[in-house]
Design a protein around this motif. Structure first.
Motif, PDB file in Angstrom:
ATOM      1  N   VAL A 118      18.679  15.862  53.852  1.00  0.00           N
ATOM      2  CA  VAL A 118      19.097  17.007  53.046  1.00  0.00           C
ATOM      3  C   VAL A 118      20.039  17.889  53.858  1.00  0.00           C
ATOM      4  O   VAL A 118      19.827  18.075  55.063  1.00  0.00           O
ATOM      5  N   ILE A 119      21.055  18.420  53.209  1.00  0.00           N
ATOM      6  CA  ILE A 119      21.989  19.359  53.837  1.00  0.00           C
ATOM      7  C   ILE A 119      21.712  20.771  53.341  1.00  0.00           C
ATOM      8  O   ILE A 119      21.550  20.991  52.131  1.00  0.00           O
ATOM      9  N   LEU A 120      21.659  21.743  54.277  1.00  0.00           N
ATOM     10  CA  LEU A 120      21.647  23.168  53.951  1.00  0.00           C
ATOM     11  C   LEU A 120      22.750  23.810  54.787  1.00  0.00           C
ATOM     12  O   LEU A 120      22.570  24.068  55.980  1.00  0.00           O
ATOM     13  N   SER A 121      23.898  24.056  54.166  1.00  0.00           N
ATOM     14  CA  SER A 121      25.082  24.390  54.956  1.00  0.00           C
ATOM     15  C   SER A 121      25.800  25.625  54.439  1.00  0.00           C
ATOM     16  O   SER A 121      25.872  25.869  53.231  1.00  0.00           O
ATOM     17  N   ASN A 122      26.378  26.371  55.376  1.00  0.00           N
ATOM     18  CA  ASN A 122      27.180  27.553  55.068  1.00  0.00           C
ATOM     19  C   ASN A 122      28.615  27.168  54.726  1.00  0.00           C
ATOM     20  O   ASN A 122      29.558  27.527  55.422  1.00  0.00           O
ATOM     21  N   VAL A 123      28.777  26.448  53.653  1.00  0.00           N
ATOM     22  CA  VAL A 123      30.097  25.931  53.312  1.00  0.00           C
ATOM     23  C   VAL A 123      30.187  25.841  51.794  1.00  0.00           C
ATOM     24  O   VAL A 123      29.195  26.055  51.086  1.00  0.00           O
ATOM     25  N   CYS A 148      24.037  28.638  46.706  1.00  0.00           N
ATOM     26  CA  CYS A 148      23.037  29.694  46.900  1.00  0.00           C
ATOM     27  C   CYS A 148      23.577  31.086  46.583  1.00  0.00           C
ATOM     28  O   CYS A 148      22.803  32.005  46.285  1.00  0.00           O
ATOM     29  N   GLY A 149      24.897  31.264  46.700  1.00  0.00           N
ATOM     30  CA  GLY A 149      25.480  32.597  46.515  1.00  0.00           C
ATOM     31  C   GLY A 149      25.276  33.495  47.713  1.00  0.00           C
ATOM     32  O   GLY A 149      25.411  34.719  47.610  1.00  0.00           O
ATOM     33  N   SER A 150      24.988  32.902  48.863  1.00  0.00           N
ATOM     34  CA  SER A 150      24.779  33.668  50.094  1.00  0.00           C
ATOM     35  C   SER A 150      24.913  32.724  51.273  1.00  0.00           C
ATOM     36  O   SER A 150      24.961  31.506  51.106  1.00  0.00           O
ATOM     37  N   ASN A 157      18.940  31.446  51.102  1.00  0.00           N
ATOM     38  CA  ASN A 157      19.330  30.043  51.236  1.00  0.00           C
ATOM     39  C   ASN A 157      18.125  29.150  51.462  1.00  0.00           C
ATOM     40  O   ASN A 157      18.031  28.059  50.893  1.00  0.00           O
ATOM     41  N   PHE A 158      17.196  29.613  52.290  1.00  0.00           N
ATOM     42  CA  PHE A 158      16.008  28.815  52.574  1.00  0.00           C
ATOM     43  C   PHE A 158      15.059  28.809  51.375  1.00  0.00           C
ATOM     44  O   PHE A 158      14.425  27.785  51.083  1.00  0.00           O
ATOM     45  N   GLU A 159      14.959  29.922  50.669  1.00  0.00           N
ATOM     46  CA  GLU A 159      14.138  29.956  49.462  1.00  0.00           C
ATOM     47  C   GLU A 159      14.686  29.005  48.405  1.00  0.00           C
ATOM     48  O   GLU A 159      13.924  28.281  47.742  1.00  0.00           O
TER      49      GLU A 159
END
Length: 242
Positions: A118-123, A148-150, A157-159
């Motif tokens: 899984v990717i969780l990225s600021n992009v 995420c809008g943030s 983002n984590f939620e």
């Protein structure tokens, strides 16, 4: 605690899988060549981190490809250089050109056999699509700042990630959050009770580079200097030979 205890690896991308620092330094050359003094690599990266973090707080819903041009403009002002908006925009579109670390694709292909990835990225999604081609793996889920809008380290983002993974049948205790950035990832992972794995790409360098100082250092459950080292440790747990 063992790597084999987990069902899913959630990854930060930039700094962990994609060599964003090299990509930034290369993408900023049209600007840094105009500066009337020599800028060290860390000086460039630390200035970028300051302006990027500030802008992400100021405009959390702005897509990354549209946020980076503002960072470029702020850097030009700080360094006393005149730039055009077209130059700023070109930098924002450079993310797709940032290189993957040499071990990322092979490591991900191995890990895909054993974990959900899984990717969780600021992009933004468009920029990540270019990077994903370099990583040569099909992720099971991709959550971006655009979705995420943030921006991390926001808890939003984590939620978002945890809620969406629950719909895929993945619970918090089954997740190992795997990332380089103490500021963007390990701090909020701690707050959300996630196990975490530090891929310490900057182990042979001073400072925090393109990420902000996290303040008090977060805790982590595993530490490896590369993705290749993570794979090696997993193989050893399984009793496999290299």
């Amino acid at each position: 605690m063992k790597l084999t205890d987990f069902k899913a690896l959630t990854f930060d991308c930039y700094g962990t899988l994609i060599d964003w620092e090299s990509g930034m330094v290369e993408g900023l050359k049209p600007l840094t060549r105009k500066v009337g003094r020599e800028l060290s690599r860390n000086e460039i990266l630390e200035a970028h981190a300051r302006h990027e973090s500030s802008q992400q707080l100021q405009t959390p819903a702005k897509n990354y490809r549209d946020l980076l041009p503002i960072v470029y403009k702020r850097l030009a002002e700080e360094w006393g250089v005149t730039v055009t908006w077209a130059e700023c925009v070109a930098y924002g579109r450079s993310v797709k050109d940032w290189p993957a670390f040499s071990d990322s694709a092979e490591a991900l292909q191995y890990l895909k056999k054993h974990f959900k990835l899984v990717i969780l990225s600021n992009v933004d999604n468009e920029s990540f699509a270019g990077s994903n081609e370099r990583l040569e793996v099909d992720f099971d889920a991709i959550y971006t700042a655009e979705d995420c809008g943030s921006y991390k380290p926001s808890d939003r983002n984590f939620e978002y990630m945890l809620n969406k993974l629950e719909t895929l049948g993945i619970q918090k205790h089954e997740i190992l959050h795997t990332a380089e950035s103490m500021f963007h990832d390990h701090g909020p992972a701690n707050r959300h009770g996630l196990a975490s794995c530090w891929i310490y790409r900057r182990h042979d360098q001073q400072g925090f580079g393109a990420t902000m100082h996290p303040g008090e250092m977060p805790r982590y459950d595993f530490r490896f200097n590369s993705m290749a080292d993570l794979v090696k440790a997993h193989r050893q747990e399984l009793g496999q030979q290299d």
